[in-house]
Design a protein around this motif. Structure first.
Motif, mmCIF file in Angstrom:
data_model
loop_
_atom_site.group_PDB
_atom_site.id
_atom_site.type_symbol
_atom_site.label_atom_id
_atom_site.label_comp_id
_atom_site.label_asym_id
_atom_site.label_seq_id
_atom_site.Cartn_x
_atom_site.Cartn_y
_atom_site.Cartn_z
ATOM 1 N N PHE A 115 0.940 -1.166 -0.021
ATOM 2 C CA PHE A 115 -0.067 -0.007 0.027
ATOM 3 C C PHE A 115 0.762 1.237 -0.025
ATOM 4 C CE2 PHE A 115 -1.895 3.070 2.907
ATOM 5 C CZ PHE A 115 -2.693 3.779 1.882
ATOM 6 N N HIS A 116 1.888 1.443 0.879
ATOM 7 C CA HIS A 116 2.761 2.584 0.995
ATOM 8 C C HIS A 116 3.469 2.764 -0.261
ATOM 9 C CE1 HIS A 116 1.811 4.239 4.967
ATOM 10 N NE2 HIS A 116 1.771 2.752 5.531
ATOM 11 N N ALA A 117 4.236 1.735 -0.888
ATOM 12 C CA ALA A 117 4.682 1.765 -2.145
ATOM 13 C C ALA A 117 3.999 2.284 -3.263
ATOM 14 C CB ALA A 117 5.328 0.466 -2.561
ATOM 15 N N ALA A 118 2.623 1.910 -3.395
ATOM 16 C CA ALA A 118 1.500 2.339 -4.564
ATOM 17 C C ALA A 118 1.092 3.667 -4.065
ATOM 18 C CB ALA A 118 0.408 1.698 -4.170
ATOM 19 N N LEU A 119 0.901 4.303 -2.840
ATOM 20 C CA LEU A 119 0.642 5.575 -2.576
ATOM 21 C C LEU A 119 1.891 6.409 -2.950
ATOM 22 C CD1 LEU A 119 -1.548 7.679 -1.956
ATOM 23 C CD2 LEU A 119 -0.926 6.810 0.619
ATOM 24 N N SER A 120 3.238 5.844 -2.432
ATOM 25 C CA SER A 120 4.127 6.756 -2.806
ATOM 26 C C SER A 120 4.621 7.069 -4.366
ATOM 27 C CB SER A 120 5.616 5.932 -2.549
ATOM 28 O OG SER A 120 5.682 6.291 -1.161
ATOM 29 N N LEU A 121 4.278 5.867 -5.317
ATOM 30 C CA LEU A 121 4.201 5.945 -6.579
ATOM 31 C C LEU A 121 3.126 6.966 -7.112
ATOM 32 C CD1 LEU A 121 5.330 5.058 -9.268
ATOM 33 C CD2 LEU A 121 3.832 2.918 -9.334
ATOM 34 N N ALA A 122 1.872 7.192 -6.538
ATOM 35 C CA ALA A 122 1.038 7.993 -6.819
ATOM 36 C C ALA A 122 1.264 9.324 -6.708
ATOM 37 C CB ALA A 122 -0.263 7.718 -6.231
ATOM 38 N N THR A 123 1.888 9.481 -5.405
ATOM 39 C CA THR A 123 2.580 11.005 -5.049
ATOM 40 C C THR A 123 3.439 11.459 -5.903
ATOM 41 O OG1 THR A 123 1.694 10.302 -2.856
ATOM 42 C CG2 THR A 123 3.044 12.151 -2.891
ATOM 43 N N ALA A 124 4.435 10.529 -6.412
ATOM 44 C CA ALA A 124 5.573 11.050 -7.110
ATOM 45 C C ALA A 124 5.032 11.542 -8.540
ATOM 46 C CB ALA A 124 6.393 9.764 -7.335
ATOM 47 N N TRP A 125 3.980 10.786 -9.053
ATOM 48 C CA TRP A 125 3.527 11.550 -10.236
ATOM 49 C C TRP A 125 2.613 12.489 -9.966
ATOM 50 C CZ3 TRP A 125 5.758 10.306 -14.543
ATOM 51 C CH2 TRP A 125 6.359 9.001 -14.935
ATOM 52 N N ARG A 126 1.771 12.629 -9.089
ATOM 53 C CA ARG A 126 0.990 13.853 -8.578
ATOM 54 C C ARG A 126 2.022 15.044 -8.599
ATOM 55 N NH1 ARG A 126 -0.205 16.664 -4.155
ATOM 56 N NH2 ARG A 126 0.356 14.914 -2.707
ATOM 57 N N LEU A 127 2.999 14.865 -7.935
ATOM 58 C CA LEU A 127 3.859 16.104 -7.684
ATOM 59 C C LEU A 127 4.661 16.568 -8.930
ATOM 60 C CD1 LEU A 127 5.125 15.367 -4.063
ATOM 61 C CD2 LEU A 127 3.396 17.270 -4.812
ATOM 62 N N ALA A 128 5.082 15.335 -9.705
ATOM 63 C CA ALA A 128 5.661 15.673 -10.986
ATOM 64 C C ALA A 128 4.689 16.414 -12.181
ATOM 65 C CB ALA A 128 5.956 14.277 -11.686
ATOM 66 N N GLY A 129 3.279 16.351 -11.770
ATOM 67 C CA GLY A 129 2.201 16.996 -12.852
ATOM 68 C C GLY A 129 1.578 16.142 -13.705
ATOM 69 N N ASP A 130 2.105 14.951 -13.625
ATOM 70 C CA ASP A 130 1.502 14.137 -14.394
ATOM 71 C C ASP A 130 0.109 13.418 -13.978
ATOM 72 O OD1 ASP A 130 0.504 11.934 -16.510
ATOM 73 O OD2 ASP A 130 2.605 11.554 -17.019
ATOM 74 N N ALA A 131 -1.182 14.008 -14.117
ATOM 75 C CA ALA A 131 -2.317 13.826 -13.672
ATOM 76 C C ALA A 131 -2.881 12.308 -14.090
ATOM 77 C CB ALA A 131 -3.290 14.741 -13.815
ATOM 78 N N ILE A 132 -2.748 12.029 -15.393
ATOM 79 C CA ILE A 132 -3.333 10.890 -15.746
ATOM 80 C C ILE A 132 -2.625 9.745 -15.280
ATOM 81 C CG2 ILE A 132 -3.406 9.242 -17.953
ATOM 82 C CD1 ILE A 132 -3.666 11.957 -19.653
ATOM 83 N N VAL A 133 -1.283 9.572 -15.304
ATOM 84 C CA VAL A 133 -0.604 8.663 -14.470
ATOM 85 C C VAL A 133 -0.750 8.783 -13.061
ATOM 86 C CG1 VAL A 133 1.545 7.553 -14.108
ATOM 87 C CG2 VAL A 133 0.991 8.593 -16.315
ATOM 88 N N ALA A 134 -1.017 9.707 -12.185
ATOM 89 C CA ALA A 134 -1.091 9.762 -10.942
ATOM 90 C C ALA A 134 -2.442 9.380 -10.542
ATOM 91 C CB ALA A 134 -0.929 11.149 -10.461
ATOM 92 N N THR A 135 -3.367 9.599 -11.161
ATOM 93 C CA THR A 135 -4.685 9.141 -11.198
ATOM 94 C C THR A 135 -4.788 7.564 -11.039
ATOM 95 O OG1 THR A 135 -5.836 10.941 -12.085
ATOM 96 C CG2 THR A 135 -7.218 9.164 -11.677
ATOM 97 N N ARG A 136 -4.180 6.965 -11.953
ATOM 98 C CA ARG A 136 -4.208 5.610 -12.147
ATOM 99 C C ARG A 136 -3.698 4.888 -10.946
ATOM 100 N NH1 ARG A 136 -1.532 5.182 -16.601
ATOM 101 N NH2 ARG A 136 0.575 4.344 -15.834
ATOM 102 N N HIS A 137 -2.515 5.117 -10.255
ATOM 103 C CA HIS A 137 -1.897 5.004 -9.306
ATOM 104 C C HIS A 137 -2.540 5.235 -8.066
ATOM 105 C CE1 HIS A 137 1.549 3.146 -11.515
ATOM 106 N NE2 HIS A 137 1.794 4.220 -12.162
#
Length: 359
Positions: A125-147
């Motif tokens: 769970f924490h790895a998945a949320l870290s992956l989502a957060t990395a893409w959110r802060l990178a500005g990629d909304a599409i990939v961040a949403t998926r994760h």
């Protein structure tokens, strides 16, 4: 390390001398932890201690120290099989350290590697949320949403659906932000920082949240310029991503100033040195230059072995890629080698004819 605090100090039962007392910190760690870190055995305990100390340092805003502790834990995992249960947690911690420093691609790669090797619900769970957060802060909304949706699915049994839903609403506004009383304090703090950016944009002075950690501020405010200016905050510099392949003298890798020794068969370094000097190449060409002879399947197995070894040494699953039959080094790092420099003979158990051709 994610917007949600992973469990710390819970790997030993209460009553154990290793169970941390209240009020411990990375600056004042439990004495029993320091004794255990200096012992030669108990590698699983040592890896868990390094994870918790790295996390505590990161929460306190000491990003470099946190990353150093995580790296030390990773080195232990590479050497000792008994420590490898901590590998996904340490990779997730390093993902967070990279994220704070603005290294979003590296942060995502480490979090993805952590997710792939997770063996329990919390780590996954924490790895998945870290992956989502990395893409959110990178500005990629599409990939961040998926994760975020992956993290939301994993959050159910752990009771964190509301927290992940609130973070998902940051990426896709209108998806539904739960009531504040359902959210963990660390999530509320991040939401307050983001809300403050909107208030400052409209000329309104926000009420700053109490209890917010330095890590949360550093993590979020790289994308919140008004908050950063109001807090007079200086973000950590983005470090140079450099890897130097060392084949003269003591063989190993210099990774952004940190030496990683290579023991035993040094043909892994020969493979890297070839790619540094000659660029992306078909794997049979590289294998012919630096590896043993054999039939195609045997040589291909050697190539895969050396790739796995290098990735393990670096803690970077995509440091060297093999796609469509071509080997290539990650473009996110600056690669150099010392093969053309003057000095003692190159100490590699590998063919060196290709060096003469370069000369």
């Amino acid at each position: 390390m994610t917007p949600l605090v992973p469990p710390l100090g819970r790997w030993m039962p209460e009553g154990s001398d290793l169970h941390p007392p209240a009020g411990w910190s990375w600056k004042v760690p439990p004495e029993a932890w320091m004794v255990r870190l200096t012992s030669r055995g108990a590698v699983a305990d040592r890896a868990a201690i390094l994870h918790d100390l790295g996390w505590a340092a990161l929460e306190g805003g000491e990003v470099t120290e946190g990353a150093r502790l995580f790296e030390e834990g990773l080195a232990l995992c590479r050497r000792q099989r008994a420590a490898r249960a901590q590998l996904p947690r340490l990779l997730t911690g390093l993902s967070a350290a990279d994220r704070v420093r603005g290294l979003y691609t590296s942060a995502a790669e480490r979090a993805r590697a952590a997710h792939e090797c997770s063996e329990d619900a919390w780590a996954e769970f924490h790895a998945a949320l870290s992956l989502a957060t990395a893409w959110r802060l990178a500005g990629d909304a599409i990939v961040a949403t998926r994760h975020h949706y992956v993290a939301l699915r994993l959050a159910g049994p752990l009771g964190h659906e509301a927290d992940v839903a609130a973070l998902l609403d940051l990426v896709t506004p209108g998806s539904g932000r739960p009531d504040d009383h359902l959210l963990r304090p660390e999530v509320l703090h991040r939401l307050a920082l983001i809300d403050a950016e909107g208030l400052l944009r409209n000329g309104v002075t926000p009420v700053w949240p109490a209890g917010v950690t330095p890590f949360a501020v550093l993590d979020e405010t790289r994308r919140l310029p008004r908050v950063r200016e109001a807090l007079r905050l200086r973000l950590p510099d983005v470090p140079d991503l450099t890897i130097r392949v060392i084949v003269r003298g003591r063989p190993g890798l210099d990774v952004a100033g940190r030496f990683v020794p290579l023991h035993g068969d040094a043909r892994s370094l020969a493979l890297l040195a070839y790619l540094v000097e000659c660029g992306p190449s078909p794997w049979p060409v590289v294998a012919d230059a630096v590896l043993d002879e054999g039939d195609r399947s045997e040589v291909y197995a050697q190539v895969k072995y050396h790739l796995s070894r290098v990735r393990g040494l670096l803690g970077e699953p995509r440091a060297v890629t093999l796609r469509r039959g071509r080997l290539a080094l990650s473009p996110h790092w600056t690669w150099t080698s010392d093969v053309r420099e003057a000095g003692p003979p190159v100490r590699l158990d590998a063919p060196l004819d290709w060096l003469d051709a370069l000369a």
